[in-house]
Design an enzyme around this catalytic site. Structure first.
Site, PDB file in Angstrom:
ATOM      1  N   LYS A  72       0.830  -1.297  -0.111  1.00 28.67           N
ATOM      2  CA  LYS A  72      -0.161  -0.025  -0.157  1.00 28.67           C
ATOM      3  C   LYS A  72       0.819   1.180  -0.091  1.00 28.67           C
ATOM      4  CE  LYS A  72      -4.463  -1.085   0.434  1.00 28.67           C
ATOM      5  NZ  LYS A  72      -5.533  -0.656  -0.515  1.00 28.67           N
TER       6      LYS A  72
ATOM      7  N   SER B 181       1.336  -9.638  -0.610  1.00 23.91           N
ATOM      8  CA  SER B 181       0.948  -8.321  -0.705  1.00 23.91           C
ATOM      9  C   SER B 181       1.305  -7.888   0.802  1.00 23.91           C
ATOM     10  CB  SER B 181      -0.540  -8.272  -0.693  1.00 23.91           C
ATOM     11  OG  SER B 181      -1.161  -9.057  -0.052  1.00 23.91           O
TER      12      SER B 181
END
Length: 332
Positions: free
Chosen positions: A57, A314
């Site tokens: 992110k 991720s």
């Protein structure tokens, strides 16, 4: 060449890479011997777990904040930035804002695990716990924007966010230009959409496979309906994949619809097995959302024999109690 309607192009992804240079890590792409043998394919792991905030992110948040300063000047962020998040995006915004001396307020639903809340607070951001879903938390964000003049850094539905995440796709194409498939977790669509935009522009024949939760898969339900729809958010081992996509979604719905080739939904049991397998065989601690690519391979029998496949790991923001729950579910 005209800009696509969703606003994410290969040029915008390259521009994002220029902006975030020095703020994010160019993460490794490593071959998994165990998984390659298990699936009769070359399985590569993209380690976004090595970002300073522990998840991908940071790429999108850093790009958007840098783009705002580039266009409007640093004073434009004097009132501070705000967002709603399932944890990783909030931490990324807090980290990027702290580096620039910008105040940040992060709004989280009560479903966000305590470890992610603590990580955000440790970066100096104000945290507000509001409601039982990301949509409810976003109501507080809207109030802060209207009443305090704060600047919204959305978690996914903005071309600058998606372009930042798309820098992963550039790295994949540079490190493995002959990739056959990229398997990516799918929630709001910024990660899959950004990666897909970059990879498809460079290697159109590469397959982009999305993986969603078995329940509460807002983007997948929206794609099935042909328009953004609301779904009930549920607790999951892969909490980062929770939340809606916004009924007024203006970027990622169209982007995902354009770049995603196929899709799987995975159960909590499959996610638990994948988390434990990655820890035991790869010695990597990953959150549930990072393990869904392996869950899809193992539980859905995707035929990847002979392919070169990248799994995007991720993030690593998993609480120990969540890992213990996953291990209990698989009996290990």
């Amino acid at each position: 060449m005209s800009q696509p309607q969703h606003g994410v192009s290969l040029a915008s992804v390259y521009q994002a890479r220029r902006r975030i240079a020095g703020q994010v890590v160019r993460t490794p792409l490593i071959r998994s011997q165990a998984l390659s043998e298990r699936f009769d394919a070359e399985i590569l792991l993209k380690l976004e777990t090595q970002q300073p905030t522990g998840a991908f992110k940071l790429r999108g948040a850093a790009n958007m904040i840098a783009a705002l300063i580039e266009r409007h000047g640093r004073d434009a962020l004097a009132a501070g930035v705000t967002t709603a998040s399932t944890g990783n995006h909030g931490r990324a915004v807090a980290y990027a804002a702290a580096r620039l001396g910008v105040p940040a307020t992060i709004c989280l639903s009560r479903l966000v695990p305590a470890n992610k809340v603590a990580a955000i607070e440790a970066l100096g951001a104000e945290v507000r716990r509001v409601g039982e879903s990301q949509d409810e938390a976003f109501g507080e964000v809207e109030r802060l924007v209207c009443e305090r003049g704060m600047t919204l850094i959305p978690p996914f539905d903005d071309p600058r966010i998606a372009a930042g995440q798309g820098t992963i796709g550039l790295e994949l194409m540079e490190d493995a230009p002959d990739l056959d498939r990229v398997i990516v977790g799918l929630s709001g669509g910024g990660l899959l959409g950004g990666i897909g935009a970059a990879v498809k522009a460079i290697r159109p024949e590469a397959n982009i496979t999305g993986v969603s939760l078995a329940h509460g898969a807002a983007m997948w339900e929206s794609l099935q309906a042909g328009r953004p729809v609301a779904v009930e958010e549920v607790a999951s081992l892969a909490d980062s994949l929770g939340g809606g996509i916004g009924l007024d979604n203006h970027c990622t719905f169209e982007l995902v619809r354009e770049v995603m080739d196929d899709h799987c939904q995975v159960s909590e049991e499959a996610i638990a097995h994948a988390m434990v397998d990655i820890l035991e065989h790869e010695k990597l601690l990953v959150e549930g959302a990072a393990a869904v690519g392996l869950a899809a391979l193992a539980a859905h029998g995707l035929d990847v024999r002979g392919e070169r496949v990248a799994l995007v790991l991720s993030g690593n923001g998993v609480a120990l109690e969540t890992l213990d729950r996953a291990r209990a579910m698989v009996g290990r």
